[in-house]
Design an enzyme around this catalytic site. Structure first.
Site, PDB file in Angstrom:
ATOM      1  N   GLY A 154       1.155  -0.773   0.026  1.00  0.00           N
ATOM      2  CA  GLY A 154       0.036   0.120   0.074  1.00  0.00           C
ATOM      3  C   GLY A 154       1.085   1.056  -0.094  1.00  0.00           C
ATOM      4  O   GLY A 154       1.899   0.899  -0.175  1.00  0.00           O
ATOM      5  N   ILE A 156       2.356   3.139   2.390  1.00  0.00           N
ATOM      6  CA  ILE A 156       2.446   2.993   3.074  1.00  0.00           C
ATOM      7  C   ILE A 156       4.105   1.759   2.893  1.00  0.00           C
ATOM      8  O   ILE A 156       5.494   2.421   2.790  1.00  0.00           O
ATOM      9  CB  ILE A 156       3.100   2.218   4.961  1.00  0.00           C
ATOM     10  CG1 ILE A 156       1.981   3.464   5.361  1.00  0.00           C
ATOM     11  CG2 ILE A 156       4.469   2.133   5.345  1.00  0.00           C
ATOM     12  CD1 ILE A 156       1.642   2.933   6.578  1.00  0.00           C
ATOM     13  N   ARG A 177      -3.161  -8.070  -5.278  1.00  0.00           N
ATOM     14  CA  ARG A 177      -3.162  -7.454  -7.098  1.00  0.00           C
ATOM     15  C   ARG A 177      -2.180  -6.608  -7.146  1.00  0.00           C
ATOM     16  O   ARG A 177      -1.372  -6.050  -5.903  1.00  0.00           O
ATOM     17  CB  ARG A 177      -4.019  -7.223  -7.375  1.00  0.00           C
ATOM     18  CG  ARG A 177      -4.697  -5.414  -6.759  1.00  0.00           C
ATOM     19  CD  ARG A 177      -6.198  -4.871  -6.770  1.00  0.00           C
ATOM     20  NE  ARG A 177      -6.466  -6.039  -6.209  1.00  0.00           N
ATOM     21  CZ  ARG A 177      -7.618  -5.536  -4.963  1.00  0.00           C
ATOM     22  NH1 ARG A 177      -6.627  -4.697  -4.294  1.00  0.00           N
ATOM     23  NH2 ARG A 177      -8.161  -5.970  -4.848  1.00  0.00           N
ATOM     24  N   ALA A 236       3.323  -2.956  10.717  1.00  0.00           N
ATOM     25  CA  ALA A 236       1.877  -2.106  10.478  1.00  0.00           C
ATOM     26  C   ALA A 236       1.304  -2.771  12.025  1.00  0.00           C
ATOM     27  O   ALA A 236       0.899  -2.361  12.789  1.00  0.00           O
ATOM     28  CB  ALA A 236       1.773  -3.895   9.721  1.00  0.00           C
ATOM     29  N   ARG A 237       0.720  -4.084  12.333  1.00  0.00           N
ATOM     30  CA  ARG A 237       0.293  -4.771  13.582  1.00  0.00           C
ATOM     31  C   ARG A 237       0.578  -5.991  14.094  1.00  0.00           C
ATOM     32  O   ARG A 237       1.266  -6.663  13.354  1.00  0.00           O
ATOM     33  CB  ARG A 237      -1.159  -4.837  13.449  1.00  0.00           C
ATOM     34  CG  ARG A 237      -2.229  -3.436  12.998  1.00  0.00           C
ATOM     35  CD  ARG A 237      -1.903  -2.411  14.448  1.00  0.00           C
ATOM     36  NE  ARG A 237      -2.618  -1.836  14.035  1.00  0.00           N
ATOM     37  CZ  ARG A 237      -2.778   0.092  13.562  1.00  0.00           C
ATOM     38  NH1 ARG A 237      -1.395   0.551  13.698  1.00  0.00           N
ATOM     39  NH2 ARG A 237      -3.678   0.752  13.494  1.00  0.00           N
ATOM     40  N   GLU A 266      -0.037  -5.768  22.986  1.00  0.00           N
ATOM     41  CA  GLU A 266       0.357  -4.499  23.041  1.00  0.00           C
ATOM     42  C   GLU A 266      -0.350  -3.704  24.380  1.00  0.00           C
ATOM     43  O   GLU A 266      -1.331  -4.033  23.904  1.00  0.00           O
ATOM     44  CB  GLU A 266       0.188  -3.449  21.492  1.00  0.00           C
ATOM     45  CG  GLU A 266       1.301  -2.240  21.844  1.00  0.00           C
ATOM     46  CD  GLU A 266       1.430  -1.650  20.626  1.00  0.00           C
ATOM     47  OE1 GLU A 266       0.219  -0.425  21.179  1.00  0.00           O
ATOM     48  OE2 GLU A 266       1.620  -2.589  19.575  1.00  0.00           O
ATOM     49  N   HIS A 284       5.792   1.467  20.034  1.00  0.00           N
ATOM     50  CA  HIS A 284       4.553   2.139  18.632  1.00  0.00           C
ATOM     51  C   HIS A 284       4.425   3.599  17.986  1.00  0.00           C
ATOM     52  O   HIS A 284       3.756   4.372  18.695  1.00  0.00           O
ATOM     53  CB  HIS A 284       3.084   1.803  19.255  1.00  0.00           C
ATOM     54  CG  HIS A 284       1.858   1.840  18.052  1.00  0.00           C
ATOM     55  ND1 HIS A 284       1.430   0.871  18.476  1.00  0.00           N
ATOM     56  CD2 HIS A 284       1.923   2.146  16.731  1.00  0.00           C
ATOM     57  CE1 HIS A 284       0.122   1.159  16.828  1.00  0.00           C
ATOM     58  NE2 HIS A 284       0.243   1.787  16.541  1.00  0.00           N
ATOM     59  N   GLY A 286       5.648   4.988  14.777  1.00  0.00           N
ATOM     60  CA  GLY A 286       5.806   4.878  13.460  1.00  0.00           C
ATOM     61  C   GLY A 286       4.600   6.262  13.293  1.00  0.00           C
ATOM     62  O   GLY A 286       5.658   6.986  12.297  1.00  0.00           O
TER      63      GLY A 286
END
Length: 318
Positions: A154, A156, A177, A236-237, A266, A284, A286
Site C-alpha cells: 500500500g 506505506i 493484486r 503494521a500491527r 501491546e 509504537h 510509527g
C-alpha cells in the site's frame, strides 16, 4: 448543535476543527478513559473521535444511541467492529495518507538499527563497559544489493520501498493484486508469491492491514522459510507476527534479527524479546512526529465534521 466526544488526548488543532461542529468533550489524560466515564459521555454524543486503543464494539455503541460517526485517529481500524457500526447506521472513518512518510521513515530506521546493530552498540556505551575499536567488533550487514520483501504494497509499503531503493536494495512484494505498472517501474519492484518472498528476501517488511487473514501470517512455518541471515521488520500491527515463534527463531538462529514497532499483546511485550540483542524494540512510534500526529487529528476531525454536516466523509471505511 452536535456533541462530539473525544476518547483520548489529541492535538489542539484537531479539537479546534471539531468545535466548528458544536460542543466538544475530550478525555485529557494519557491513560485509557474509564468505561463508566466513557459511557456517560457517549449517552448524548453525535460523534466519537477514537484512538486505536479504544475498542468500538456493541457495548460502546449501546452507550451511544445518537451516534452518527466514529472517526478513528489511525489508518488501521481493527479496533472497530465496522459491521456493527454500519448495522446501526454509524459511519466509520480513518486517517490514511498523512502518516505514510513517518511510518516509512521508521521502517527504514528499524532496518538500519537491526542490520547495523545500533541498539546493541548504544547499550554497550550506556552500560559503561570498557571497549575499543577492532576490525571484527559488532559487525552488521550492509543493505546494498540486498533484497527487501514487502508484504502489503500500500502507500506505506511503496514509501518504504522508495527509501530502500535509495539504499541500493532490490524490491519484491506480495499483495492481493499487482500495483500499477508505473509504480512497479519507478520502484523496480516485482510481484511474487509469499513463499518466494520469505525464502529469498534479506529483509521482510510487514506493511499489510491486520485482519483474520493476516493473524499470525508470520508464524513458525513462515519463519522456517526465511534464511538464517534475514531480518523481519514490523510497523503494521503486532498480531501479524506470532511473537512466541519469533522469539524461538531469533534465539535459535533461524533468522538474524527483528525490528518491531508493534507487538502482539501491546503494550505487553513477550519477555523473550526483551532478552535478545538481535531484537530492536520501540513503543509504537510509527506516526510519532509532531507534524504527523497533528495531521491525523485534523483529518479525523474533518471526517467527523463532514458526516455531522450530512456530507460524505473524507475517508470512509467501507
Amino acid at each position: 448543535m452536535s456533541r462530539v466526544v473525544v476518547t483520548g488526548r489529541i492535538p489542539d488543532d484537531g479539537l479546534e476543527i471539531l468545535r466548528t461542529a458544536g460542543e466538544v468533550w475530550s478525555w485529557e489524560h494519557d491513560e485509557p478513559i474509564p468505561v463508566d466515564v466513557r459511557n456517560e459521555q457517549l449517552a448524548d454524543a453525535d460523534a466519537a473521535v477514537t484512538l486505536l486503543t479504544d475498542r468500538v464494539d456493541d457495548a460502546f455503541l449501546d452507550a451511544a444511541p445518537r451516534l452518527k460517526v466514529v472517526a478513528n485517529v489511525a489508518v488501521g481500524y481493527n479496533n472497530i467492529d465496522v459491521a456493527a457500526c454500519h448495522a446501526r447506521g454509524v459511519a466509520v472513518t480513518n486517517t490514511p495518507g498523512v502518516l505514510t512518510d513517518a511510518t516509512a521513515d521508521l521502517a527504514m530506521a528499524l532496518t538500519l538499527m537491526v542490520t547495523r546493530r545500533l541498539g546493541e552498540g548504544e547499550r554497550l556505551i550506556r552500560s559503561g563497559q570498557p571497549w575499543k575499536w577492532s576490525m571484527f567488533m559488532m559487525l552488521g550487514a550492509g543493505l546494498q544489493g540486498r533484497q527487501l520483501g514487502i508484504v502489503g504494497m500500500g502507500a506505506i509499503g511503496e514509501a518504504f520501498a522508495a527509501r530502500a531503493r535509495a539504499f541500493g536494495m532490490r524490491v519484491v512484494y506480495h499483495n492481493r493484486r499487482a500495483v500499477d505498472a508505473e509504480t512497479e517501474a519507478r520502484l523496480d519492484a516485482r510481484l511474487v508469491g509469499l513463499h518466494e518472498l520469505l525464502e529469498t528476501s534479506d529483509v521482510v517488511s510487514l506493511n499489510c492491514p491486520y485482519s483474520d487473514a493476516t493473524h499470525h501470517l508470520v508464524d513458525e512455518a513462515a519463519l522456517d522459510r526465511m534464511r538464517p541471515d534475514a531480518y523481519v521488520i514490523n510497523t503494521a500491527r503486532g498480531p501479524i507476527v506470532d511473537e512466541a515463534a519469533l522469539v524461538e527463531a531469533l534465539r535459535d538462529g533461524g533468522i538474524a534479527g527483528a525490528g518491531l514497532d508493534v507487538f502482539e499483546h501491546e503494550p505487553d511485550v513477550h519477555p523473550g524479546l526483551l532478552e535478545l540483542d538481535n531484537a530492536v524494540l520501540v513503543p509504537h512510534l510509527g506516526s510519532a512526529t509532531v507534524e504527523t500526529r497533528s495531521a491525523m487529528a485534523r483529518l479525523a476531525a474533518r471526517n467527523a465534521v463532514e458526516v455531522l454536516a450530512g456530507r460524505p466523509a473524507v475517508n470512509p471505511v467501507a
